[in-house]
Design an enzyme around this catalytic site. Structure first.
Site, PDB file in Angstrom:
ATOM      1  N   GLY A  34      13.935 -29.696  23.781  1.00 47.64           N
ATOM      2  CA  GLY A  34      13.321 -30.705  22.921  1.00 47.64           C
ATOM      3  C   GLY A  34      12.645 -30.175  21.671  1.00 47.64           C
ATOM      4  O   GLY A  34      13.309 -29.743  20.726  1.00 47.64           O
ATOM      5  N   LYS A  76      21.383 -26.517  29.624  1.00 44.66           N
ATOM      6  CA  LYS A  76      20.586 -25.920  28.540  1.00 44.66           C
ATOM      7  C   LYS A  76      20.821 -24.417  28.459  1.00 44.66           C
ATOM      8  O   LYS A  76      20.898 -23.852  27.369  1.00 44.66           O
ATOM      9  CB  LYS A  76      19.109 -26.230  28.755  1.00 44.66           C
TER      10      LYS A  76
HETATM   11  N1  HSE Z   1      15.085 -34.179  32.217  1.00 40.70           N
HETATM   12  C1  HSE Z   1      14.736 -33.143  31.300  1.00 40.70           C
HETATM   13  C2  HSE Z   1      13.585 -32.334  31.837  1.00 40.70           C
HETATM   14  C3  HSE Z   1      14.327 -33.644  29.941  1.00 40.70           C
HETATM   15  O1  HSE Z   1      12.969 -32.715  32.836  1.00 40.70           O
HETATM   16  O2  HSE Z   1      13.271 -31.307  31.251  1.00 40.70           O
HETATM   17  C4  HSE Z   1      15.442 -33.839  29.014  1.00 40.70           C
HETATM   18  O3  HSE Z   1      16.137 -32.652  28.779  1.00 40.70           O
END
Ligand code: HSE
Length: 431
Positions: free
Chosen positions: A131, A202
């Site tokens: 993010g 990620k």
């Molecule tokens: N579901 C993800 C988290 C957030 O808990 O980090 C979005 O990438």
């Protein structure tokens, strides 16, 4: 000149993006040159926390990626389809793309980047991993002079929230997950987060940028956090560790051509390690590079404002590049990897292990365990036996020295055959 954005999605992230673009004062001087020209939504009647001219809102998402007026398509709808097809269509129509979609990039980055290279358009993805933490641009640009040797990260906020509460409150996994769901931190179906799929997506993106090759998602070894109990957290604490869901990507130092190691699993981290004190929904990434050494980024990995911050930075970068060199792709912003990284099988990993075993409480049990480990070249660093728990069973915790995964698993297979063994509830790796 004004650049026109077609925003696909007006959910949490889309609203955050619209709010920044509508309120440029005190932010980057290029923002007033960026205009949201069209917005695509799935449901036209939904109430949203931002004022958007209803005349630019449509539920015909394709009409946006086909609109000749749009310069940059911002995809924040999430999920695989129709996001993937819309991204590819936007590229085919010569539009630049900014996306927050880790699932699409991790699975379909190959075709998306090949197409974008051919069409000479940007595909930007700062928001797709962690993010609001500007780690993608750091890997693409700011750390460009380094040979990256290791990237480790807490890249999933939901699991970090759960494990932090378990650590501080001694709570159980099930109760903590249920509460996280009630508070809206965890999804009703928590699989993507708690089983490590989100973190693997990620890590595929981050490792590919760190090490310069495409990463096949299926090659990433992945384990989630469902098996972690408050007992494990308690033992970890006593031994000087905390437990985090960690993404680990590394190449053996000095061996540029060696296979990459990429894995996602709950990991015991020494309490003095920089990632051990990242708690709650916060994400963090630690990068080791030659010659820079250790660099640590931390911040919000999700949420409206944090993710929108990354999306808008990407839009600004595209607009700045278009303004300075209109018909050429800035190589620092593109993604030029063409080959797939060779990922080492998990059996080749060399690491420390933690295991919690339940045995029948008889003389010689610890000797049997030591013999089985020793027979497979597994040396032990620590062994703990607290108390006989119930039904004549004893709980024994061992931490090994650095050993090969293969040797450790062979030792565990032998231990499972011991008549004195009842079960092995937890096996974890140590950083
Ligand atoms: N579901 C993800 C988290 C957030 O808990 O980090 C979005 O990438």
């Amino acid at each position: 000149m004004t650049y026109k954005v077609g925003l696909l999605g007006l959910g949490t992230v889309g609203v955050g993006v619209a709010k920044i673009l509508q309120d440029p004062s005190g932010r980057h001087p290029l923002l007033p040159d960026i205009k949201i020209a069209r917005v695509g939504v799935r449901s036209l009647n939904k109430q949203r926390d931002v004022a958007i001219d209803p005349n630019i809102v449509t539920d015909d998402l394709e009409s946006i990626v086909n609109d000749p007026e749009i310069d940059i398509v911002v995809e924040v709808i999430g999920g695989i389809e129709p996001a993937r097809s819309l991204i590819l269509k936007a590229i085919a129509n010569g539009k630049h793309v900014v996306t927050a979609n880790k699932a699409v990039i991790a699975r379909h980055g190959n075709e998306i980047f090949s197409e974008s290279k051919q069409k000479g358009v940007y595909v930007m993805l700062e928001a797709a991993a962690c993010g609001g933490i500007p780690v993608i641009q750091a890997l693409k640009q700011s750390l460009g002079g380094n040979r990256i040797t290791e990237l480790t990260g807490i890249v999933n906020g939901t699991t970090n929230y759960i494990l932090s509460r378990m650590y501080f409150e001694g709570a159980d996994f099930g109760d903590t997950l249920a509460e996280a769901q009630k508070l809206g931190y965890a999804e009703a179906d928590p699989t993507a987060d708690v089983d490590g799929y989100d973190a693997a997506d990620k890590m595929a993106i981050l490792a590919s940028l760190a090490f310069g090759d495409r990463v096949n998602l299926e090659d990433i070894y992945r384990e989630g956090i469902r098996s972690i109990t408050s007992a494990d957290i308690g033992y970890a604490k006593e031994l000087g560790f905390t437990i985090k869901l960690l993404g680990i990507a590394r190449r053996a130092v000095g061996k540029e051509e060696s296979d990459l190691e990429i894995r996602v699993h709950p990991t015991l981290i020494p309490i003095q390690h920089p990632l051990a004190n990242i708690h709650g929904v916060t994400n963090a990434v630690r990068i080791e590079g030659d010659p820079v050494g250790e660099v640590v980024f931390s911040g919000p990995g999700a949420g409206s404002g944090a993710t929108a911050s990354a999306v808008v930075a990407d839009i600004i970068n595209v607009v700045a590049a278009l303004k300075s060199v209109p018909n050429q792709i800035n190589q620092l912003m593109g993604c030029s990897h063409e080959h797939y990284a060779k990922i080492a099988p998990i059996e080749n990993t060399v690491t420390q292990f933690y295991a919690r075993l339940l045995t029948h409480d008889k003389p010689g049990v610890i000797g049997d365990l030591g013999t089985a480990f020793g027979h497979h070249q597994v040396s032990l660093n620590a062994i703990l036996q607290k108390n006989t728990i119930h039904d004549g069973l004893a709980e024994i915790v061992v931490v090994t020295q650095q050993v090969s995964e293969l040797n450790f698993q062979q030792a565990i297979a032998a231990i499972r055959q011991l008549p004195t063994l009842h079960s092995i509830p937890t096996i974890l790796r140590v950083l």
